[in-house]
Design a protein around this motif. Sequence first.
Motif, PDB file in Angstrom:
ATOM      1  N   PHE A  81     -10.279   1.922   0.353  1.00 12.88           N
ATOM      2  CA  PHE A  81      -8.981   1.659   0.970  1.00 12.88           C
ATOM      3  C   PHE A  81      -8.530   2.762   1.932  1.00 12.88           C
ATOM      4  CE2 PHE A  81      -4.325   1.667   1.084  1.00 12.88           C
ATOM      5  CZ  PHE A  81      -4.076   0.366   1.485  1.00 12.88           C
ATOM      6  N   SER A 102     -11.905  -7.085  -0.762  1.00 10.38           N
ATOM      7  CA  SER A 102     -11.432  -6.011  -1.630  1.00 10.38           C
ATOM      8  C   SER A 102     -12.144  -4.697  -1.318  1.00 10.38           C
ATOM      9  CB  SER A 102     -11.672  -6.375  -3.095  1.00 10.38           C
ATOM     10  OG  SER A 102     -11.369  -5.278  -3.935  1.00 10.38           O
ATOM     11  N   THR A 103     -11.368  -3.629  -1.324  1.00  4.75           N
ATOM     12  CA  THR A 103     -11.936  -2.293  -1.107  1.00  4.75           C
ATOM     13  C   THR A 103     -12.469  -1.672  -2.391  1.00  4.75           C
ATOM     14  OG1 THR A 103      -9.736  -1.307  -1.354  1.00  4.75           O
ATOM     15  CG2 THR A 103     -10.493  -1.794   0.900  1.00  4.75           C
ATOM     16  N   GLY A 156      -2.467  -5.454  -3.741  1.00  2.00           N
ATOM     17  CA  GLY A 156      -3.652  -5.532  -4.577  1.00  2.00           C
ATOM     18  C   GLY A 156      -3.409  -6.455  -5.754  1.00  2.00           C
ATOM     19  N   PHE A 202       0.276  -3.951   1.950  1.00  2.00           N
ATOM     20  CA  PHE A 202      -0.984  -4.264   1.290  1.00  2.00           C
ATOM     21  C   PHE A 202      -0.686  -4.578  -0.166  1.00  2.00           C
ATOM     22  CE2 PHE A 202      -2.426  -1.756   4.906  1.00  2.00           C
ATOM     23  CZ  PHE A 202      -3.436  -2.573   5.392  1.00  2.00           C
ATOM     24  N   ASN A 215      -5.441  -7.376  -0.598  1.00  2.00           N
ATOM     25  CA  ASN A 215      -6.671  -6.608  -0.741  1.00  2.00           C
ATOM     26  C   ASN A 215      -7.533  -7.326  -1.778  1.00  2.00           C
ATOM     27  OD1 ASN A 215      -8.672  -4.713  -0.953  1.00  2.00           O
ATOM     28  ND2 ASN A 215      -7.319  -2.992  -1.369  1.00  2.00           N
ATOM     29  N   TYR A 226      -5.192   3.087  -5.190  1.00  2.00           N
ATOM     30  CA  TYR A 226      -6.566   3.137  -4.684  1.00  2.00           C
ATOM     31  C   TYR A 226      -7.211   4.505  -4.871  1.00  2.00           C
ATOM     32  CZ  TYR A 226      -4.745  -1.174  -2.786  1.00  2.00           C
ATOM     33  OH  TYR A 226      -4.140  -2.412  -2.666  1.00  2.00           O
ATOM     34  N   TRP A 257     -10.673  -6.345   8.137  1.00  2.00           N
ATOM     35  CA  TRP A 257      -9.788  -5.175   8.175  1.00  2.00           C
ATOM     36  C   TRP A 257      -9.580  -4.735   9.621  1.00  2.00           C
ATOM     37  CZ3 TRP A 257      -7.284  -2.647   4.145  1.00  2.00           C
ATOM     38  CH2 TRP A 257      -7.564  -3.149   2.869  1.00  2.00           C
TER      39      TRP A 257
END
Length: 168
Positions: free
Chosen positions: A39, A142-143, A18, A16, A107, A32, A156
């Motif tokens: 996340f 994006s989380t 970011g 992952f 992400n 996160y 996801w």
Amino acid sequence: MAVLADVLRPGLKVVFCGTRPGTRSAAAGAYYAGPGNRFWPMLASLGLVPPDFDPRGFETVWRHGIGLTDLCKTSAGPDASIRAGDFDVAGLAEAVGRAAPARLAFNGKRAAAAALGYPSERLAYGRQPERFAGAVVHVLPSTSGAARAAWSPEPWARLAREILASVG
């Protein structure tokens, strides 16, 4: 020096990536870590990490076939304050190429657009036709709590189904 150390090693199912660590993540020294970030709860709900996985031990997430990195390694804060020159696409390509994960999942569209070299408006969520440093690419909502307007768990879930289907 990197704000957060990468969690990368050969044989990962997914890495992952970011955009960069948020202010809370940098302060906590963990990926996160912001209270509104989805996340870790998302990974647990999809069965990619156990429900009792403690994100403060993010360095051990590789045991679940998961790696972590960011496209901007040297600063923290909101994505809105990132300048184009802050992205280290060559460093990401080198790191991903060395680790050789099956998948690279961005992400958020901002990191994906910078790494892939085209505007985020051109990106759709989900699996992409191109590869990055040999890895199959996925772009995910994006989380971050700041990105709630674009949130959807379905991309996801599709990624998780692909990962889980590829396991033994």
